[in-house]
Design a protein around this motif. Structure first.
Motif, PDB file in Angstrom:
ATOM      1  N   HIS A 186       0.913  -1.040  -0.187  1.00  0.00           N
ATOM      2  CA  HIS A 186       0.093   0.259   0.260  1.00  0.00           C
ATOM      3  C   HIS A 186       0.843   1.493   0.112  1.00  0.00           C
ATOM      4  CE1 HIS A 186      -3.341  -1.944   1.113  1.00  0.00           C
ATOM      5  NE2 HIS A 186      -2.773  -3.142   1.782  1.00  0.00           N
ATOM      6  N   VAL A 187       0.543   2.062  -0.726  1.00  0.00           N
ATOM      7  CA  VAL A 187       0.885   3.836  -0.659  1.00  0.00           C
ATOM      8  C   VAL A 187       0.404   4.519  -0.251  1.00  0.00           C
ATOM      9  CG1 VAL A 187       1.719   5.391  -2.000  1.00  0.00           C
ATOM     10  CG2 VAL A 187       2.239   3.285  -2.624  1.00  0.00           C
TER      11      VAL A 187
ATOM     12  N   THR B 144       1.025   9.542  -5.567  1.00  0.00           N
ATOM     13  CA  THR B 144       0.647   8.195  -5.175  1.00  0.00           C
ATOM     14  C   THR B 144       1.282   7.173  -6.998  1.00  0.00           C
ATOM     15  OG1 THR B 144      -0.991   8.288  -4.015  1.00  0.00           O
ATOM     16  CG2 THR B 144      -1.409   6.633  -5.404  1.00  0.00           C
TER      17      THR B 144
ATOM     18  N   LEU C  85       3.867   4.263  -6.969  1.00  0.00           N
ATOM     19  CA  LEU C  85       3.792   2.902  -7.288  1.00  0.00           C
ATOM     20  C   LEU C  85       4.268   2.954  -8.162  1.00  0.00           C
ATOM     21  CD1 LEU C  85      -0.730   3.199  -7.387  1.00  0.00           C
ATOM     22  CD2 LEU C  85       1.587   1.721  -5.760  1.00  0.00           C
TER      23      LEU C  85
ATOM     24  N   ARG D 188       6.483  -0.851  -8.345  1.00  0.00           N
ATOM     25  CA  ARG D 188       7.270  -2.170  -9.342  1.00  0.00           C
ATOM     26  C   ARG D 188       8.229  -1.964 -10.228  1.00  0.00           C
ATOM     27  NH1 ARG D 188       5.409  -0.006 -13.649  1.00  0.00           N
ATOM     28  NH2 ARG D 188       4.055   1.377 -12.870  1.00  0.00           N
TER      29      ARG D 188
ATOM     30  N   GLU E 185      -2.521  -2.741  -9.615  1.00  0.00           N
ATOM     31  CA  GLU E 185      -2.388  -1.587  -9.528  1.00  0.00           C
ATOM     32  C   GLU E 185      -3.357  -1.000  -9.219  1.00  0.00           C
ATOM     33  OE1 GLU E 185       0.794   1.803 -10.759  1.00  0.00           O
ATOM     34  OE2 GLU E 185       1.032  -0.727 -11.461  1.00  0.00           O
TER      35      GLU E 185
ATOM     36  N   ALA F 114      -5.238   3.547  -7.780  1.00  0.00           N
ATOM     37  CA  ALA F 114      -4.632   5.174  -6.899  1.00  0.00           C
ATOM     38  C   ALA F 114      -6.287   5.264  -6.930  1.00  0.00           C
ATOM     39  CB  ALA F 114      -3.954   5.935  -7.465  1.00  0.00           C
TER      40      ALA F 114
ATOM     41  N   GLY G 186      -2.753   4.091  -2.719  1.00  0.00           N
ATOM     42  CA  GLY G 186      -2.389   3.445  -4.143  1.00  0.00           C
ATOM     43  C   GLY G 186      -1.919   1.652  -3.551  1.00  0.00           C
TER      44      GLY G 186
ATOM     45  N   LEU H 197      -0.825  -1.878  -4.459  1.00  0.00           N
ATOM     46  CA  LEU H 197       0.270  -2.999  -5.910  1.00  0.00           C
ATOM     47  C   LEU H 197       0.151  -4.364  -5.874  1.00  0.00           C
ATOM     48  CD1 LEU H 197       1.477  -2.556  -8.224  1.00  0.00           C
ATOM     49  CD2 LEU H 197       3.559  -1.750  -7.481  1.00  0.00           C
TER      50      LEU H 197
END
Length: 136
Positions: free
Chosen positions: A69-70, A80, A84, A88, A111, A113, A124, A126
Protein backbone atom coordinates in the motif's frame (compact mmCIF):
# COMPACT_ATOMS: atom_id res chain seq x y z
CA UNK A 1 13.00 -23.34 8.25
CA UNK A 2 11.07 -20.06 8.20
CA UNK A 3 7.91 -19.67 6.14
CA UNK A 4 8.26 -18.79 2.49
CA UNK A 5 5.79 -15.90 2.98
CA UNK A 6 7.94 -14.34 5.72
CA UNK A 7 11.12 -14.79 3.68
CA UNK A 8 9.43 -13.21 0.66
CA UNK A 9 8.30 -10.18 2.69
CA UNK A 10 11.79 -9.78 4.17
CA UNK A 11 13.33 -9.91 0.69
CA UNK A 12 10.85 -7.37 -0.73
CA UNK A 13 11.49 -5.09 2.24
CA UNK A 14 15.27 -5.35 1.68
CA UNK A 15 14.96 -4.51 -2.04
CA UNK A 16 12.68 -1.53 -1.41
CA UNK A 17 14.77 -0.25 1.53
CA UNK A 18 17.85 -0.22 -0.71
CA UNK A 19 16.23 1.57 -3.67
CA UNK A 20 17.71 5.08 -3.90
CA UNK A 21 14.84 6.46 -6.00
CA UNK A 22 12.22 5.22 -3.57
CA UNK A 23 14.12 6.53 -0.54
CA UNK A 24 14.50 9.92 -2.21
CA UNK A 25 10.76 10.11 -2.91
CA UNK A 26 9.78 8.94 0.60
CA UNK A 27 12.38 11.14 2.30
CA UNK A 28 13.67 8.12 4.22
CA UNK A 29 12.84 4.42 4.54
CA UNK A 30 9.21 4.72 5.62
CA UNK A 31 8.24 1.15 4.77
CA UNK A 32 6.21 -0.58 7.46
CA UNK A 33 4.56 -3.90 8.21
CA UNK A 34 2.24 -1.86 10.43
CA UNK A 35 2.55 1.94 10.30
CA UNK A 36 3.18 3.69 13.60
CA UNK A 37 0.66 6.24 14.88
CA UNK A 38 1.20 9.60 13.23
CA UNK A 39 3.58 8.23 10.60
CA UNK A 40 4.94 10.92 8.31
CA UNK A 41 3.55 10.86 4.75
CA UNK A 42 4.21 9.48 2.22
CA UNK A 43 4.87 5.92 3.33
CA UNK A 44 4.40 2.29 2.31
CA UNK A 45 2.84 -0.59 4.21
CA UNK A 46 2.63 -4.29 3.59
CA UNK A 47 -0.96 -5.39 3.20
CA UNK A 48 -2.69 -8.69 2.64
CA UNK A 49 -0.54 -11.73 2.06
CA UNK A 50 -2.18 -14.86 0.68
CA UNK A 51 -0.41 -18.18 0.18
CA UNK A 52 -1.76 -21.13 -1.79
CA UNK A 53 -0.40 -24.57 -2.51
CA UNK A 54 1.21 -24.60 -5.94
CA UNK A 55 2.70 -28.08 -5.80
CA UNK A 56 2.87 -30.50 -8.69
CA UNK A 57 3.07 -34.28 -8.58
CA UNK A 58 6.85 -34.06 -8.27
CA UNK A 59 7.63 -30.58 -6.84
CA UNK A 60 6.47 -28.67 -3.78
CA UNK A 61 5.62 -25.00 -4.29
CA UNK A 62 3.68 -22.01 -3.00
CA UNK A 63 1.86 -19.22 -4.83
CA UNK A 64 1.93 -15.88 -2.99
CA UNK A 65 -0.21 -12.79 -3.45
CA UNK A 66 1.48 -9.86 -1.72
CA UNK A 67 -0.01 -6.36 -1.53
CA UNK A 68 1.91 -3.15 -0.93
CA UNK A 69 0.00 0.00 0.00
CA UNK A 70 1.09 3.56 -0.76
CA UNK A 71 -0.22 6.38 1.46
CA UNK A 72 0.05 10.03 0.42
CA UNK A 73 -1.38 13.37 1.55
CA UNK A 74 -0.18 15.22 -1.57
CA UNK A 75 -2.77 17.14 -3.56
CA UNK A 76 -3.83 14.92 -6.41
CA UNK A 77 -2.83 11.38 -7.14
CA UNK A 78 0.49 12.16 -8.86
CA UNK A 79 2.70 11.25 -5.88
CA UNK A 80 0.78 8.01 -5.35
CA UNK A 81 1.11 7.02 -9.00
CA UNK A 82 4.82 7.88 -9.01
CA UNK A 83 5.44 5.79 -5.88
CA UNK A 84 3.51 2.85 -7.35
CA UNK A 85 5.70 3.08 -10.46
CA UNK A 86 8.92 3.21 -8.42
CA UNK A 87 7.92 0.18 -6.32
CA UNK A 88 6.90 -1.82 -9.40
CA UNK A 89 10.17 -0.94 -11.16
CA UNK A 90 12.28 -1.73 -8.08
CA UNK A 91 10.79 -5.23 -7.87
CA UNK A 92 10.83 -5.98 -11.61
CA UNK A 93 13.25 -8.74 -12.55
CA UNK A 94 14.75 -9.05 -9.06
CA UNK A 95 15.84 -12.40 -7.74
CA UNK A 96 16.48 -11.87 -4.04
CA UNK A 97 17.71 -14.79 -1.99
CA UNK A 98 15.18 -16.35 0.37
CA UNK A 99 16.47 -18.32 3.34
CA UNK A 100 15.40 -21.93 2.82
CA UNK A 101 13.37 -21.15 -0.29
CA UNK A 102 13.86 -20.35 -3.97
CA UNK A 103 11.96 -17.52 -5.67
CA UNK A 104 10.73 -18.86 -9.01
CA UNK A 105 9.18 -15.57 -10.12
CA UNK A 106 7.75 -12.27 -8.88
CA UNK A 107 5.57 -9.99 -10.99
CA UNK A 108 3.14 -7.14 -10.57
CA UNK A 109 -0.48 -8.15 -11.23
CA UNK A 110 -2.72 -5.28 -10.14
CA UNK A 111 -2.41 -1.57 -9.43
CA UNK A 112 -4.92 1.00 -8.20
CA UNK A 113 -4.80 4.60 -6.97
CA UNK A 114 -7.79 6.25 -5.30
CA UNK A 115 -8.74 8.93 -2.81
CA UNK A 116 -9.76 7.50 0.56
CA UNK A 117 -12.54 9.77 1.85
CA UNK A 118 -12.46 8.23 5.34
CA UNK A 119 -8.84 9.24 5.95
CA UNK A 120 -8.43 12.17 3.55
CA UNK A 121 -5.42 10.57 1.82
CA UNK A 122 -4.54 9.07 -1.53
CA UNK A 123 -4.21 5.31 -1.31
CA UNK A 124 -2.38 3.16 -3.82
CA UNK A 125 -2.43 -0.62 -4.00
CA UNK A 126 0.07 -2.77 -5.82
CA UNK A 127 -0.42 -6.53 -5.80
CA UNK A 128 2.35 -8.94 -6.71
CA UNK A 129 2.21 -12.64 -7.48
CA UNK A 130 5.18 -14.81 -6.61
CA UNK A 131 5.94 -18.51 -6.74
CA UNK A 132 8.41 -20.12 -4.34
CA UNK A 133 9.72 -23.60 -3.84
CA UNK A 134 11.87 -25.12 -1.11
CA UNK A 135 15.60 -24.64 -1.61
CA UNK A 136 17.38 -27.76 -2.80
Amino acid sequence: MTSAAMELQKAVFAVLSADAGLLAKLGEARIYDHAPARAEFPYLTFGRSTVRDWSTDSEEGREHLLTIHVWSKARGRGETLELLDIVRSALADVEPALDGHHLVNLRAEFEEARFDDDFGVYHGLLRFRAVTEPAS
